[in-house]
Design a protein around this motif. Structure first.
Motif, PDB file in Angstrom:
ATOM      1  N   VAL A  25       0.687  -1.159  -0.051  1.00  0.00           N
ATOM      2  CA  VAL A  25      -0.173   0.092   0.084  1.00  0.00           C
ATOM      3  C   VAL A  25       0.730   1.257  -0.093  1.00  0.00           C
ATOM      4  CG1 VAL A  25      -1.942  -1.295   1.074  1.00  0.00           C
ATOM      5  CG2 VAL A  25      -0.073  -0.042   2.489  1.00  0.00           C
ATOM      6  N   ILE A  26       0.084   2.401  -0.466  1.00  0.00           N
ATOM      7  CA  ILE A  26       0.802   3.550  -0.280  1.00  0.00           C
ATOM      8  C   ILE A  26       0.069   4.175   0.988  1.00  0.00           C
ATOM      9  CG2 ILE A  26      -0.448   4.860  -1.866  1.00  0.00           C
ATOM     10  CD1 ILE A  26       1.878   6.525  -2.363  1.00  0.00           C
ATOM     11  N   ALA A  27       0.735   4.551   2.085  1.00  0.00           N
ATOM     12  CA  ALA A  27      -0.045   5.151   3.305  1.00  0.00           C
ATOM     13  C   ALA A  27       0.604   6.458   3.577  1.00  0.00           C
ATOM     14  CB  ALA A  27       0.161   4.112   4.492  1.00  0.00           C
ATOM     15  N   GLY A  28      -0.346   7.332   4.335  1.00  0.00           N
ATOM     16  CA  GLY A  28       0.140   8.627   4.565  1.00  0.00           C
ATOM     17  C   GLY A  28       0.154   8.446   6.140  1.00  0.00           C
ATOM     18  N   ILE A  29       1.389   8.918   6.764  1.00  0.00           N
ATOM     19  CA  ILE A  29       1.554   8.907   8.060  1.00  0.00           C
ATOM     20  C   ILE A  29       1.272  10.301   8.887  1.00  0.00           C
ATOM     21  CG2 ILE A  29       3.207   8.132  10.065  1.00  0.00           C
ATOM     22  CD1 ILE A  29       2.530   5.945   8.418  1.00  0.00           C
ATOM     23  N   HIS A  30       0.204  10.522   9.346  1.00  0.00           N
ATOM     24  CA  HIS A  30      -0.220  11.969   9.912  1.00  0.00           C
ATOM     25  C   HIS A  30       0.573  12.037  11.348  1.00  0.00           C
ATOM     26  CE1 HIS A  30      -3.282  11.031   6.765  1.00  0.00           C
ATOM     27  NE2 HIS A  30      -3.738  10.253   7.370  1.00  0.00           N
ATOM     28  N   ASP A  31       0.005  11.213  12.190  1.00  0.00           N
ATOM     29  CA  ASP A  31       0.060  11.472  13.683  1.00  0.00           C
ATOM     30  C   ASP A  31       0.922  10.673  14.510  1.00  0.00           C
ATOM     31  OD1 ASP A  31      -1.647  13.695  13.267  1.00  0.00           O
ATOM     32  OD2 ASP A  31      -3.206  12.220  13.834  1.00  0.00           O
ATOM     33  N   TYR A  32       1.309   9.651  13.803  1.00  0.00           N
ATOM     34  CA  TYR A  32       2.021   8.283  14.261  1.00  0.00           C
ATOM     35  C   TYR A  32       3.501   8.659  14.645  1.00  0.00           C
ATOM     36  CZ  TYR A  32       4.372   3.965  15.227  1.00  0.00           C
ATOM     37  OH  TYR A  32       4.904   3.019  15.835  1.00  0.00           O
ATOM     38  N   ASP A  33       4.230   9.277  13.906  1.00  0.00           N
ATOM     39  CA  ASP A  33       5.816   9.482  13.963  1.00  0.00           C
ATOM     40  C   ASP A  33       6.037  10.920  13.533  1.00  0.00           C
ATOM     41  OD1 ASP A  33       8.595   9.606  13.433  1.00  0.00           O
ATOM     42  OD2 ASP A  33       8.640   7.355  13.623  1.00  0.00           O
ATOM     43  N   GLU A  34       6.731  11.639  14.307  1.00  0.00           N
ATOM     44  CA  GLU A  34       7.037  13.048  14.334  1.00  0.00           C
ATOM     45  C   GLU A  34       7.908  13.187  12.835  1.00  0.00           C
ATOM     46  OE1 GLU A  34       9.708  16.301  16.626  1.00  0.00           O
ATOM     47  OE2 GLU A  34       7.697  15.832  17.680  1.00  0.00           O
ATOM     48  N   ASP A  35       8.823  12.380  12.610  1.00  0.00           N
ATOM     49  CA  ASP A  35       9.779  12.254  11.810  1.00  0.00           C
ATOM     50  C   ASP A  35       8.978  12.144  10.401  1.00  0.00           C
ATOM     51  OD1 ASP A  35      11.965  12.809  13.334  1.00  0.00           O
ATOM     52  OD2 ASP A  35      12.562  10.959  13.272  1.00  0.00           O
ATOM     53  N   TYR A  36       7.859  11.482  10.299  1.00  0.00           N
ATOM     54  CA  TYR A  36       7.055  11.136   9.133  1.00  0.00           C
ATOM     55  C   TYR A  36       5.764  12.123   9.002  1.00  0.00           C
ATOM     56  CZ  TYR A  36      10.697   7.580   8.074  1.00  0.00           C
ATOM     57  OH  TYR A  36      11.636   7.006   7.749  1.00  0.00           O
ATOM     58  N   ASN A  37       5.713  12.663   9.952  1.00  0.00           N
ATOM     59  CA  ASN A  37       4.365  13.638   9.947  1.00  0.00           C
ATOM     60  C   ASN A  37       3.883  14.325   8.464  1.00  0.00           C
ATOM     61  OD1 ASN A  37       2.229  14.514  10.769  1.00  0.00           O
ATOM     62  ND2 ASN A  37       3.115  16.537  11.678  1.00  0.00           N
ATOM     63  N   GLY A  38       2.884  13.863   7.757  1.00  0.00           N
ATOM     64  CA  GLY A  38       2.303  14.282   6.573  1.00  0.00           C
ATOM     65  C   GLY A  38       3.326  13.643   5.347  1.00  0.00           C
ATOM     66  N   ARG A  39       3.794  12.625   5.483  1.00  0.00           N
ATOM     67  CA  ARG A  39       4.788  11.971   4.282  1.00  0.00           C
ATOM     68  C   ARG A  39       4.118  10.611   4.063  1.00  0.00           C
ATOM     69  NH1 ARG A  39      10.924  12.425   6.258  1.00  0.00           N
ATOM     70  NH2 ARG A  39      10.747  14.489   6.950  1.00  0.00           N
ATOM     71  N   PHE A  40       4.364  10.183   2.788  1.00  0.00           N
ATOM     72  CA  PHE A  40       3.614   9.038   2.521  1.00  0.00           C
ATOM     73  C   PHE A  40       4.980   7.930   2.302  1.00  0.00           C
ATOM     74  CE2 PHE A  40       1.252  12.428   0.658  1.00  0.00           C
ATOM     75  CZ  PHE A  40      -0.044  11.713   0.813  1.00  0.00           C
ATOM     76  N   THR A  41       4.344   6.803   2.451  1.00  0.00           N
ATOM     77  CA  THR A  41       5.538   5.513   2.495  1.00  0.00           C
ATOM     78  C   THR A  41       4.663   4.389   1.720  1.00  0.00           C
ATOM     79  OG1 THR A  41       6.526   3.999   3.783  1.00  0.00           O
ATOM     80  CG2 THR A  41       4.355   4.736   4.773  1.00  0.00           C
ATOM     81  N   ILE A  42       5.516   3.483   1.234  1.00  0.00           N
ATOM     82  CA  ILE A  42       5.139   2.311   0.388  1.00  0.00           C
ATOM     83  C   ILE A  42       5.421   1.166   1.207  1.00  0.00           C
ATOM     84  CG2 ILE A  42       5.368   0.530  -1.582  1.00  0.00           C
ATOM     85  CD1 ILE A  42       5.873   3.447  -3.249  1.00  0.00           C
ATOM     86  N   LYS A  43       4.380   0.364   1.804  1.00  0.00           N
ATOM     87  CA  LYS A  43       4.728  -0.658   2.913  1.00  0.00           C
ATOM     88  C   LYS A  43       3.874  -1.929   2.611  1.00  0.00           C
ATOM     89  CE  LYS A  43       7.265   1.992   5.897  1.00  0.00           C
ATOM     90  NZ  LYS A  43       8.842   1.954   5.818  1.00  0.00           N
ATOM     91  N   GLU A  44       4.396  -2.830   3.148  1.00  0.00           N
ATOM     92  CA  GLU A  44       3.352  -4.236   3.339  1.00  0.00           C
ATOM     93  C   GLU A  44       2.348  -3.814   4.496  1.00  0.00           C
ATOM     94  OE1 GLU A  44       3.273  -8.968   3.977  1.00  0.00           O
ATOM     95  OE2 GLU A  44       5.203  -7.755   3.998  1.00  0.00           O
ATOM     96  N   PHE A  45       0.940  -4.138   4.158  1.00  0.00           N
ATOM     97  CA  PHE A  45       0.155  -3.948   5.172  1.00  0.00           C
ATOM     98  C   PHE A  45      -0.488  -5.433   5.853  1.00  0.00           C
ATOM     99  CE2 PHE A  45      -4.514  -3.887   6.282  1.00  0.00           C
ATOM    100  CZ  PHE A  45      -4.428  -2.638   6.742  1.00  0.00           C
ATOM    101  N   ARG A  46      -0.338  -5.036   7.046  1.00  0.00           N
ATOM    102  CA  ARG A  46      -0.890  -6.225   7.871  1.00  0.00           C
ATOM    103  C   ARG A  46      -1.720  -5.608   8.965  1.00  0.00           C
ATOM    104  NH1 ARG A  46       1.278 -11.194   6.640  1.00  0.00           N
ATOM    105  NH2 ARG A  46       2.946 -10.990   5.277  1.00  0.00           N
ATOM    106  N   GLN A  47      -2.618  -6.511   9.487  1.00  0.00           N
ATOM    107  CA  GLN A  47      -3.547  -6.168  10.530  1.00  0.00           C
ATOM    108  C   GLN A  47      -3.978  -7.312  11.199  1.00  0.00           C
ATOM    109  OE1 GLN A  47      -7.004  -3.824   9.379  1.00  0.00           O
ATOM    110  NE2 GLN A  47      -7.462  -5.303   7.791  1.00  0.00           N
ATOM    111  N   GLU A  48      -4.242  -7.055  12.596  1.00  0.00           N
ATOM    112  CA  GLU A  48      -4.596  -8.199  13.639  1.00  0.00           C
ATOM    113  C   GLU A  48      -6.022  -7.655  14.251  1.00  0.00           C
ATOM    114  OE1 GLU A  48      -3.124 -11.209  13.752  1.00  0.00           O
ATOM    115  OE2 GLU A  48      -1.396 -10.472  12.361  1.00  0.00           O
ATOM    116  N   PHE A  49      -6.852  -8.633  14.156  1.00  0.00           N
ATOM    117  CA  PHE A  49      -8.272  -8.494  14.946  1.00  0.00           C
ATOM    118  C   PHE A  49      -8.530  -9.200  16.029  1.00  0.00           C
ATOM    119  CE2 PHE A  49      -8.668  -7.236  10.501  1.00  0.00           C
ATOM    120  CZ  PHE A  49      -9.305  -6.096  10.337  1.00  0.00           C
ATOM    121  N   ILE A  50      -9.293  -8.515  17.101  1.00  0.00           N
ATOM    122  CA  ILE A  50      -9.634  -9.485  18.280  1.00  0.00           C
ATOM    123  C   ILE A  50     -11.359  -9.172  18.165  1.00  0.00           C
ATOM    124  CG2 ILE A  50      -7.457  -9.167  19.652  1.00  0.00           C
ATOM    125  CD1 ILE A  50      -9.160  -6.656  21.230  1.00  0.00           C
TER     126      ILE A  50
END
Length: 98
Positions: A25-50
């Motif tokens: 995916v191409i994802a925007g990192i808004h609030d998670y990491d100050e160094d990446y605030n407002g940037r885009f990144t290409i990553k493999e997407f993984r999610q876990e549910f409960i």
């Protein structure tokens, strides 16, 4: 096997629709990491549910993992709450090498 994206290549992404475990995916990192605030990144997407106490499925965590293992790019681990600090803008469809 994860795709390798060469410098200068064009990546085609499908906007909208659903995102599944293992998608690139191409994802925007808004609030998670100050160094990446407002940037885009290409990553493999993984999610876990409960299942919560009411029997409703809830997202427990999201992991955005780099496509290579050389240590130059961070993995983002987002719990259910901080998972609101990013957005997926598209899923990788094709890579066009020039």
């Amino acid at each position: 096997m994860l795709p390798k994206i060469q410098n200068g290549a064009y990546c085609l992404f499908r906007a909208g629709g659903s995102v599944h475990r293992g998608d690139i995916v191409i994802a925007g990192i808004h609030d998670y990491d100050e160094d990446y605030n407002g940037r885009f990144t290409i990553k493999e997407f993984r999610q876990e549910f409960i299942m919560n106490e009411d029997g409703v499925r809830e997202r427990e965590s999201v992991t955005l993992k780099p496509l290579n293992d050389n240590g130059n790019y961070p993995t983002f681990e987002l719990d259910g709450e901080s998972g609101e600090g990013f957005g997926v803008f598209g899923v990788l469809v094709d890579i066009i090498e020039l």
